[in-house]
Design a protein around this motif. Structure first.
Motif, PDB file in Angstrom:
ATOM      1  N   UNK A 254      91.452  54.432   8.621  1.00 24.49           N
ATOM      2  CA  UNK A 254      90.279  54.307   8.594  1.00 24.49           C
ATOM      3  C   UNK A 254      90.008  53.051   7.538  1.00 24.49           C
ATOM      4  N   UNK A 255      90.681  53.351   6.486  1.00 25.34           N
ATOM      5  CA  UNK A 255      90.286  52.267   5.239  1.00 25.34           C
ATOM      6  C   UNK A 255      90.573  51.021   5.612  1.00 25.34           C
ATOM      7  N   UNK A 256      92.059  50.763   6.126  1.00 25.43           N
ATOM      8  CA  UNK A 256      92.552  49.677   6.286  1.00 25.43           C
ATOM      9  C   UNK A 256      92.437  48.815   7.728  1.00 25.43           C
ATOM     10  N   UNK A 257      91.943  49.792   8.711  1.00 30.64           N
ATOM     11  CA  UNK A 257      92.030  49.101   9.923  1.00 30.64           C
ATOM     12  C   UNK A 257      90.355  49.296  10.638  1.00 30.64           C
ATOM     13  N   UNK A 258      89.854  50.481  10.639  1.00 30.33           N
ATOM     14  CA  UNK A 258      88.902  50.742  11.482  1.00 30.33           C
ATOM     15  C   UNK A 258      87.691  50.265  10.626  1.00 30.33           C
ATOM     16  N   UNK A 259      87.557  50.489   9.185  1.00 31.30           N
ATOM     17  CA  UNK A 259      86.132  49.974   8.444  1.00 31.30           C
ATOM     18  C   UNK A 259      86.158  48.530   8.657  1.00 31.30           C
ATOM     19  N   UNK A 260      87.092  47.659   8.364  1.00 32.47           N
ATOM     20  CA  UNK A 260      87.152  46.398   8.561  1.00 32.47           C
ATOM     21  C   UNK A 260      86.580  45.741  10.116  1.00 32.47           C
ATOM     22  N   UNK A 261      87.138  46.608  10.947  1.00 32.60           N
ATOM     23  CA  UNK A 261      86.832  45.957  12.263  1.00 32.60           C
ATOM     24  C   UNK A 261      85.267  46.319  12.649  1.00 32.60           C
ATOM     25  N   UNK A 262      84.950  47.507  12.118  1.00 33.89           N
ATOM     26  CA  UNK A 262      83.418  48.028  12.472  1.00 33.89           C
ATOM     27  C   UNK A 262      82.485  46.997  11.649  1.00 33.89           C
ATOM     28  N   UNK A 263      82.973  46.741  10.374  1.00 33.06           N
ATOM     29  CA  UNK A 263      82.079  45.408   9.671  1.00 33.06           C
ATOM     30  C   UNK A 263      82.012  44.214  10.270  1.00 33.06           C
ATOM     31  N   UNK A 264      83.128  43.499  10.771  1.00 30.15           N
ATOM     32  CA  UNK A 264      83.207  42.473  11.147  1.00 30.15           C
ATOM     33  C   UNK A 264      83.065  42.118  12.508  1.00 30.15           C
ATOM     34  N   UNK A 265      83.718  43.193  13.379  1.00 27.92           N
ATOM     35  CA  UNK A 265      83.764  43.033  14.932  1.00 27.92           C
ATOM     36  C   UNK A 265      82.864  43.552  15.613  1.00 27.92           C
ATOM     37  N   UNK A 266      82.600  44.841  14.991  1.00 34.66           N
ATOM     38  CA  UNK A 266      81.398  45.734  16.002  1.00 34.66           C
ATOM     39  C   UNK A 266      80.112  45.207  15.383  1.00 34.66           C
TER      40      UNK A 266
END
Length: 418
Positions: A254-266
C-alpha cells in the motif's frame, strides 16, 4: 536522574523534550541515533540516484535493495542470541564504526569516480548483515535506558525524531546531490556515525543482565527456544508479532506502490501535492507521538493499539474515492496517527514485559516478523494490481488490515492488556 520537586517534575512530564534533561543516558542515546538516522536518510536518498547514473537500470536497484534485506531475513532469528550474550552498547559501537569506515570508503570512491555496482552491492549486503545485529542491540539499550519515569515520553520522542529525519533527510539528500556531489552526501552520513560513536561512549558504564553471559559455549538451539518461550507465555506478545507479519504484507505494498499510484495516476495530483500528501502521514504520526508522550499512563492499551491499526486501514480504504486534496491529506494524517499509536504501544509493551536478559532474542524475532514478509507484500500487491486493478487491490488490502485488527481484538489477552 535529576532530583526535582514533585510539582516541577509533573510539569516537565507534560513536555516530552524535558526527558532530554531528566536522563543523561537518554540524551546521549537520542542525540547519537537521531543524527545517524538523519545521515542514513540522506545517503539512502542518494543511493538510487547513483545506481541509475551507473546502470540506468531499475533491476539493478531492485538487486541492491534485495541485498540489504536478505541478511536481515537470514540472521534476525538468531542474532538476538548473540546480542543477549554480549554487551549491547559495545555491539552498537562496533557496528557504527564499521558503518563509518564503509561510508568513508564509498565517499572516497565517489569523489574519485571509481564507485561501481560491486562496491554498492557489497556495501548493502554488509550493511544489512550488521543491521540485523544492531537493531536488537539498540532495542535492548532502549529498554534499559527508557526507565518507567520517562518511558512513554522517550518512546514518543524517539519515534517523532525518526519520522522527522525521514522528512528532512531526503530533502537534504536531494540538495546535496544537486548542488555538490554524491561523495559529499556519503561523507556527511559517515560523520553522523562518528558523532553517534562519541555519544555511545557515554553509555559504556551501563551494565546488562544476561542469562547466557557466563556460558562457555553458546547453545544456539536452547537459547533461541528461550526467546520463543517468552512469547508463548503472553498472548499479547506472540499474537501481535504474528499479526504484524500479516499487516506488513498488506501495508508494504500500500505504502510503496498503491498510494503513489492513487495520487499521481488515479487522482492526477501535481508532484508538489504528492509531497504534501505523503508528509501528512508523518504529520499525523508526529501529532500522535506528542500526545502519547504527554501521557504518563494509558489504559486498555491492547484495544487502543488495534483501534489504531483499524483506523489506518479505514483511512486507506477511503482514499480511492476522495478527489479533494485536503480530505486526502486528512486521511493520510489519520493513517500516520493510527500506525504511530500502534507502534508506540507495542514498543512500550516490549520494554515492560520482556526480561532484560532475553530482550535481544525477542526483539530479533519481532524484527524478523517485520522484515521477512515485506518482499512478499510487494510481490502480492503487484500481482493483484495486474489481475484485479489498483483500486480493487487497495480495497482488498485495506479491508484485510481492518479484518485482522478486528479478529485479534476477539482475543481476551489482547483486550485485557493495559
Amino acid at each position: 536522574m535529576n532530583s526535582l520537586p514533585s510539582e516541577e517534575h509533573k510539569k516537565m512530564r507534560l513536555n516530552i523534550f524535558s526527558q532530554l534533561v531528566l536522563s543523561k543516558n537518554f540524551f546521549a542515546l537520542y542525540m547519537g541515533q537521531t543524527l545517524s538516522s538523519l545521515g542514513s536518510s540522506i545517503s539512502f536518498t542518494i543511493f538510487p540516484i547513483i545506481v541509475y547514473q551507473i546502470t540506468k537500470s531499475t533491476a539493478q536497484m531492485g538487486l541492491m535493495m534485495a541485498l540489504s534485506i536478505l541478511p536481515n531475513v537470514i540472521m534476525l532469528p538468531f542474532s538476538g542470541v548473540l546480542v543477549d550474550k554480549l554487551n549491547k552498547v559495545k555491539i552498537m559501537l562496533v557496528v557504527d564504526f564499521i558503518r563509518f569506515s564503509l561510508l568513508i570508503f564509498l565517499s572516497l570512491m565517489a569523489f574519485s569516480g571509481s564507485l561501481t555496482m560491486v562496491h554498492l552491492c557489497v556495501f548493502m549486503f554488509i550493511f544489512g548483515l550488521i543491521g540485523s545485529i544492531f537493531q536488537p542491540a539498540y532495542s535492548s539499550v532502549r529498554a534499559k535506558v527508557f526507565t518507567k519515569e520517562i518511558r512513554n515520553a522517550a518512546n514518543s520522542l524517539t519515534q517523532i525524531s525518526q519520522r522527522a529525519t525521514r522528512l528532512i533527510g531526503p530533502i537534504l539528500g536531494g540538495v546535496i546531490i544537486t548542488s555538490l556531489s554524491p561523495g559529499w552526501g556519503l561523507g556527511i552520513d559517515a560523520i553522523t556515525y562518528l558523532i553517534s560513536i562519541c555519544f555511545l561512549f557515554k553509555l559504556r558504564s551501563i551494565t546488562f543482565n544476561s542469562s547466557i553471559t557466563n556460558k562457555i559455549k553458546l547453545n544456539w538451539k536452547q537459547d533461541f527456544i528461550e526467546g520463543i518461550d517468552v512469547l508463548r507465555q503472553n498472548s499479547w506478545l506472540w499474537i501481535t508479532i504474528l499479526a504484524c507479519s500479516f499487516f506488513n504484507i498488506c501495508s508494504s505494498g500500500i505504502g510503496r506502490i498503491l498510494i503513489p499510484w492513487l495520487i499521481i495516476e488515479h487522482h492526477h495530483f501535481e508532484p508538489v501535492v504528492y509531497g504534501m500528501i505523503l508528509s501528512s502521514s508523518s504529520a499525523g504520526a508526529i501529532a500522535c507521538g506528542v500526545i502519547y508522550g504527554m501521557k504518563q499512563q494509558l489504559y486498555k492499551r491492547g484495544i487502543l493499539a488495534y483501534l489504531g491499526v483499524a483506523l489506518s486501514g479505514i483511512a486507506v480504504l477511503v482514499t480511492p474515492f476522495v478527489s479533494n486534496i485536503l480530505l486526502f491529506m486528512f486521511l493520510m494524517f489519520l493513517n500516520g496517527a493510527g500506525v504511530m499509536l500502534f507502534a508506540l504501544i507495542w514498543e512500550t509493551s516490549l520494554q515492560e514485559m520482556v526480561p532484560e536478559d532475553k530482550f535481544g532474542r525477542v526483539s530479533s524475532l519481532d524484527f524478523f516478523g517485520s522484515f521477512s514478509l515485506m518482499p512478499l507484500g510487494y510481490i502480492m500487491t503487484g500481482w493483484l494490481s495486474t489481475n484485479v486493478g489498483e483500486i480493487n487491490t487497495t480495497i482488498i488490502l485495506s479491508i484485510s488490515i481492518l479484518l485482522i485488527a478486528i479478529a485479534v481484538l476477539w482475543n481476551k489477552g489482547v483486550r485485557q492488556y493495559s
